[in-house]
Scaffold this motif. Structure first.
Motif, PDB file in Angstrom:
ATOM      1  N   LYS A 197      13.013  13.401  -9.192  1.00  0.00           N
ATOM      2  CA  LYS A 197      11.440  14.146  -8.494  1.00  0.00           C
ATOM      3  C   LYS A 197      11.621  15.772  -7.890  1.00  0.00           C
ATOM      4  N   THR A 198      12.545  15.717  -6.650  1.00  0.00           N
ATOM      5  CA  THR A 198      13.089  16.281  -6.091  1.00  0.00           C
ATOM      6  C   THR A 198      13.501  17.581  -6.899  1.00  0.00           C
ATOM      7  N   TYR A 199      14.627  17.060  -7.706  1.00  0.00           N
ATOM      8  CA  TYR A 199      15.042  18.510  -8.944  1.00  0.00           C
ATOM      9  C   TYR A 199      13.641  18.972  -9.712  1.00  0.00           C
ATOM     10  N   ILE A 200      13.566  18.579  -9.963  1.00  0.00           N
ATOM     11  CA  ILE A 200      11.955  18.904 -10.880  1.00  0.00           C
ATOM     12  C   ILE A 200      11.380  19.442 -10.519  1.00  0.00           C
ATOM     13  N   ALA A 201      10.364  19.232  -8.959  1.00  0.00           N
ATOM     14  CA  ALA A 201       9.719  20.110  -8.370  1.00  0.00           C
ATOM     15  C   ALA A 201      11.005  21.852  -7.593  1.00  0.00           C
ATOM     16  N   THR A 202      12.270  21.106  -7.416  1.00  0.00           N
ATOM     17  CA  THR A 202      12.487  22.631  -7.116  1.00  0.00           C
ATOM     18  C   THR A 202      13.137  23.658  -8.054  1.00  0.00           C
ATOM     19  N   LEU A 203      12.947  22.620  -9.350  1.00  0.00           N
ATOM     20  CA  LEU A 203      13.005  24.042 -10.508  1.00  0.00           C
ATOM     21  C   LEU A 203      11.690  24.542 -10.602  1.00  0.00           C
ATOM     22  N   PHE A 204      11.222  23.572 -10.813  1.00  0.00           N
ATOM     23  CA  PHE A 204       9.045  24.744 -10.774  1.00  0.00           C
ATOM     24  C   PHE A 204       9.088  25.376  -9.409  1.00  0.00           C
ATOM     25  N   ILE A 214      10.582  28.983 -10.509  1.00  0.00           N
ATOM     26  CA  ILE A 214       9.970  29.697 -11.331  1.00  0.00           C
ATOM     27  C   ILE A 214       8.425  30.337 -10.997  1.00  0.00           C
ATOM     28  N   GLY A 215       8.179  30.004  -9.577  1.00  0.00           N
ATOM     29  CA  GLY A 215       7.035  30.394  -8.745  1.00  0.00           C
ATOM     30  C   GLY A 215       5.626  29.159  -8.583  1.00  0.00           C
ATOM     31  N   THR A 216       6.173  28.361  -8.971  1.00  0.00           N
ATOM     32  CA  THR A 216       4.876  26.987  -8.671  1.00  0.00           C
ATOM     33  C   THR A 216       5.165  27.275  -7.382  1.00  0.00           C
ATOM     34  N   SER A 217       3.374  26.732  -6.457  1.00  0.00           N
ATOM     35  CA  SER A 217       3.311  26.103  -5.119  1.00  0.00           C
ATOM     36  C   SER A 217       3.948  24.844  -5.449  1.00  0.00           C
ATOM     37  N   PRO A 218       4.499  24.706  -3.327  1.00  0.00           N
ATOM     38  CA  PRO A 218       5.039  23.522  -4.023  1.00  0.00           C
ATOM     39  C   PRO A 218       4.416  21.884  -3.879  1.00  0.00           C
ATOM     40  N   ASP A 219       3.179  21.823  -3.427  1.00  0.00           N
ATOM     41  CA  ASP A 219       2.217  20.950  -4.522  1.00  0.00           C
ATOM     42  C   ASP A 219       1.844  20.988  -5.817  1.00  0.00           C
ATOM     43  N   GLN A 220       2.041  21.685  -6.605  1.00  0.00           N
ATOM     44  CA  GLN A 220       1.791  21.779  -7.596  1.00  0.00           C
ATOM     45  C   GLN A 220       2.898  21.442  -8.614  1.00  0.00           C
TER      46      GLN A 220
END
Length: 674
Positions: free
Chosen positions: A199-206, A209-215
Motif C-alpha cells: 500500500k505504501t508503494y502504491i501511494a508513493t507512485l501516485f 505523479i502529483g496526487t495528494s497524499p490523502d488521495q
C-alpha cells in the motif's frame, strides 16, 4: 529448472585426461567442503559448508550460489559486449548497432532523470478521460496492444495442448501485483507486513505523479481491495499445476455470453485481430467473477486500477524516485540490501528484451563449438541410460513402457543457441528514448504473438536467450533446451573428468528429460499432446510412488517452521531424482565410471555426487527464502542436494552411510520412480 529440456555407446570418455593424474584445476576443492561434517548426517554441509561460510550473500543479491555466480559472470561478459558496442561504428540496422542503441538509451540517466514521468503522461491522460464502463475494457486492450501493461487477465497465443500443431488464443487469470494470491488472503505477520509495504508503494507512485497524499493513500486502499477480490477469484498455485484442470476449450460465442462485460469480439478487434471460433481459458470461474466485478465496480475505481497498472509497469523505466520506490517495496519481499548496479540491471534488461540480438554477440565471443559437440554426446548417453532404466522398471507394464520409450526417443534436444535467430524486424530502437524503446518492444512482442493465430507452430523457437544460466523442458514441444550460459563449470567443462560433467550438467540433462515424465509432463504423449498413455494400474503405481516423494519433501523445513510444499515442488523433485539416477547410470558406462581410481583422494562415485552437491551450494536471505517457499516450484537448494541422493543405493555405498546416520533411509524406504 523449468519445464518449461543413438549411438549405442556403452563406453564414452569425455576429454583425454589420465585417471591417475591430478587435474590442474581442482574441480572438487576440499577447502570448500566441511570435512568435519558426516556425509550421512548432512551431505549439504559436508559438500559445501566452508564455501557457504566463505561466500556471504553480497548486498546487491537476495541469494548467492552457483547459479548466481554464473549469472554474475555472464552479466560481466554481457557488460563487456555492450560496452564494446558503444564505441563500434557498426552500420545502422545491424545486430551490433541495435544492441548498442538499446543499451545506450537504458544507460542515459541524465535524459531519463530530466523526463521524470512525462513519458507516461499521454497514457495517464487517456485513462483519466474514461467516462463509461465500456471504455474500461477498451483501455485494457489498448494498454496491452501498445505495450503499456497487461491489466486484469493474462493473454497469449500458444499451442493447443490437445492439438499441438494449432496455435490458439489463451486467456488466464491475472490482475494482481503481489507474488502470490495467498499474500492478499492471509493475516500472518509476514503477509500483513507485505500488504502494508504494498500500500505504501502504491501511494508513493501516485504521489510522484502529483496526487495528494490523502488521495494517494485512498487509492492504495482501493487498489488493494480490488486486487484482493481478484485474488479470491483465482485458482491456487497448486491447482494451476493440473494441466487438465486448466484446459478449458470454450466456443467463443458461449464464452462471450458468460462474460458479456468483456465484449470479447470488440476486445479481439482492439487487439488487432478477429474473433476466433474458440478460446482456451485456464480459469473460467475467474473470468465469471471478474465479469461481475466489471459490472458492479464504479468507473472511478477502474480508472485508479488502470493508472496503477501503468505506474507499476513503468516505474523501473522512469526517473530515480520511481525506481527507488519499486526497490524499497521489493526489499520487503526479498530482503535485498542495496539496489543492483544500473549497468547490471540494464544489461540483464537488454538480454530480456532483445536476447536473440545480444545472444548472437554473446555466442560469437563466449561459446565454443566443441562445447555443443560434447553436449550432444552427453545427451545421447543420458538418453541411452534412461532407455535402459525404463526397460528395467519393475513396476511398469510392457504396454506403458513402449509408450514411455516412444516419448523418450521423440525428445528434441536444443543446445547453446537457436539454429535460426529472431531478427525483431520492425522493432524500432532509439539510442535516446529508453522508455519508448520499452513500449516499442512490448507492442512489438504483442503483435508478434497475436500474429501466430492460425500459423504453423515454429519448432525452432527458444524460450530462453543464449546467456541464460538455466535449462527447460517443454511438454507441448517435447524438447529439452540448454542455453550456452549454463554450459560452464561447475555444470560443465570440456577439460573436466566425467564424474564432474555427469554429476553437473549430466544431472541437469537428466532432470529436464525427467520433466517429460514428472507428475505434469507425464500427462503429455510423445507428440506433446495432452493425452493419457498409461494403463490404469501403471498410473496408480506411479502416483503412489510420487506420493512418497511428496511426504519426503513435506517433512523438510526452512527458517525453523516453514515447511517445503511437497505437492508444489513435486515436478522438480521428480526431475532431480530421475535426473541424478539417469546421470549416474550414464556415468557408469564411461571408463572413469567403471574405474576404482581416485582423483584428489576421492573415488569416481564420490566425485560424481560431490559435483552434483556443489551445483546447488548457496544460501538465501530469510525474506527471499520465505517468499520462495510459497511461490517457487523448486525445493530449497539444501534439500535438492540431499533429496535425490538419499534414495540412491550408490550414494550410501560411496560415502559409507549407515543406520544411525541422520539421512539414512532403509533400502525398502528409498524411493525409486524412474
Amino acid at each position: 529448472m523449468r519445464k518449461n529440456h543413438v549411438l549405442p555407446i556403452l563406453v564414452f570418455l569425455l576429454g583425454s585426461f589420465a585417471l591417475e593424474a591430478q587435474t590442474p584445476f581442482k574441480y572438487i576443492d576440499r577447502s570448500n567442503m566441511d570435512l568435519q561434517a558426516k556425509p550421512g548426517d548432512d551431505f549439504a554441509q559436508y559438500s559445501n559448508g566452508n564455501w557457504v561460510k566463505k561466500n556471504p550473500i553480497p548486498a546487491k543479491e537476495t541469494r548467492w550460489g552457483t547459479f548466481n555466480q554464473l549469472r554474475d559472470f555472464n552479466s560481466n561478459a554481457v557488460k563487456t559486449i555492450l560496452e564494446e558496442t558503444q564505441t563500434s561504428k557498426a552500420a545502422a540496422g545491424s545486430v551490433e548497432r541495435r544492441v548498442a542503441d538499446f543499451y545506450a538509451a537504458a544507460m542515459d540517466s541524465l535524459t531519463i532523470e530530466k523526463l521524470g514521468f512525462t513519458p507516461i503522461q499521454a497514457d495517464l491522460n487517456q485513462i483519466n478521460s474514461i467516462q463509461f464502463k465500456s471504455q474500461v475494457v477498451t483501455e485494457i486492450a489498448r494498454m496491452r496492444r501498445s505495450g503499456a501493461g497487461s491489466p486484469l487477465f493474462g493473454f497469449y497465443v500458444g499451442q493447443d495442448r490437445k492439438q499441438v500443431n494449432k496455435q490458439v488464443p489463451q486467456l488466464g487469470q491475472g490482475g494482481t501485483s503481489l507474488p502470490d494470491r495467498d499474500l492478499y488472503l492471509k493475516s500472518d505477520a509476514r503477509s500483513l507486513k507485505i500488504q502494508e509495504a504494498f500500500k505504501t508503494y502504491i501511494a508513493t507512485l501516485f504521489q510522484l505523479i502529483g496526487t495528494s497524499p490523502d488521495q494517494a493513500k485512498a487509492n492504495a486502499e482501493t487498489i488493494f481491495q480490488l486486487e484482493k477480490k481478484l485474488a479470491e477469484a483465482q485458482m491456487s498455485r497448486l491447482e494451476m499445476r493440473d494441466p487438465y484442470k486448466t484446459y478449458n476449450k470454450l466456443v467463443f460465442l458461449d464464452f462471450n455470453q458468460k462474460t458479456p462485460a468483456f465484449n470479447w469480439a470488440l476486445t479481439f478487434q482492439d487487439f488487432g485481430t478477429t474473433a476466433p471460433d474458440s478460446v482456451l481459458v485456464s480459469a473460467p470461474k475467474f473470468f465469471e467473477s471478474v465479469n461481475k466485478m466489471l459490472i458492479e465496480t464504479p468507473v472511478e475505481t477502474w480508472k485508479t486500477y488502470l493508472t496503477w497498472n501503468l505506474l507499476k509497469g513503468s516505474s523501473n523505466y522512469l526517473s530515480s524516485p520511481f525506481v527507488k520506490a519499486n526497490f524499497t517495496f521489493n526489499q520487503v519481499i526479498s530482503g535485498q540490501k542495496v539496489q543492483t548496479p544500473r549497468w547490471q540491471r540494464m544489461s540483464s534488461l537488454t538480454d530480456g528484451v532483445i536476447g536473440e540480438l545480444l545472444g548472437q554477440l554473446y555466442v560469437a565471443k563466449y561459446f565454443k563449438p566443441e562445447a555443443k559437440v560434447r553436449m550432444e554426446e552427453l545427451v545421447k548417453n543420458l538418453r541411452k541410460a534412461f532407455e535402459i532404466r525404463i526397460k528395467q522398471l519393475d513396476w511398469m507394464s510392457e504396454e506403458t513402457k513402449q509408450k514411455a520409450l516412444a516419448k523418450l526417443y521423440a525428445f528434441t534436444p536444443k543446445i547453446g543457441y537457436p539454429d535460426t535467430w529472431k531478427n525483431y524486424a520492425g522493432l524500432e530502437i532509439s539510442p535516446k528514448a529508453f522508455y519508448q524503446n520499452m513500449r516499442n518492444a512490448g507492442a512489438w512482442g504483442f503483435q508478434e504473438n497475436i500474429a501466430q493465430i492460425g500459423k504453423p507452430v515454429d519448432r525452432t523457437k527458444w524460450g530462453m536467450s543464449p546467456p541464460t544460466v538455466n535449462a527447460y523442458y517443454s511438454p507441448v514441444m517435447n524438447e529439452i533446451v540448454f542455453p550456452a550460459g549454463i554450459l560452464q563449470f561447475p555444470f560443465f567443462d570440456a577439460k573436466a573428468d566425467d564424474a564432474i560433467n555427469y554429476g553437473g550438467i549430466g544431472a541437469v540433462i537428466g532432470h529436464e528429460m525427467s520433466h517429460g515424465f514428472d507428475d505434469s509432463g507425464s500427462q503429455y504423449d510423445k507428440d506433446g499432446t495432452l493425452r493419457n498413455w498409461w494403463t490404469k494400474d501403471d498410473l496408480a503405481k506411479f502416483k503412489a510412488r510420487t506420493e512418497l516423494l511428496v511426504k519426503q519433501f513435506d517433512a523438510y523445513t526452512i527458517l525453523d517452521t516453514l515447511h517445503v510444499n511437497g505437492k508444489l515442488t513435486l515436478g522438480e523433485n521428480i526431475g532431480d531424482l530421475g535426473g541424478l539416477n539417469i546421470a549416474y547410470d550414464a556415468f557408469k558406462m564411461t571408463k572413469q565410471g567403471k574405474s576404482k581410481s581416485k582423483i584428489d583422494g576421492f573415488t569416481s562415485d564420490q566425485r560424481f555426487f560431490l559435483s552434483y552437491g556443489q551445483v546447488w551450494r548457496g544460501s538465501s536471505l530469510p525474506e527471499t527464502a520465505a517468499n520462495l517457499i510459497q511461490t517457487d516450484p523448486h525445493s530449497p537448494a539444501q534439500y535438492r542436494i540431499i533429496g535425490a541422493p538419499v534414495n540412491m543405493d550408490a550414494w550410501y555405498k560411496a560415502f559409507d552411510v549407515k543406520p544411525g546416520d541422520k539421512l539414512y533411509k532403509k533400502p525398502e524406504e528409498r524411493i525409486k520412480i524412474w
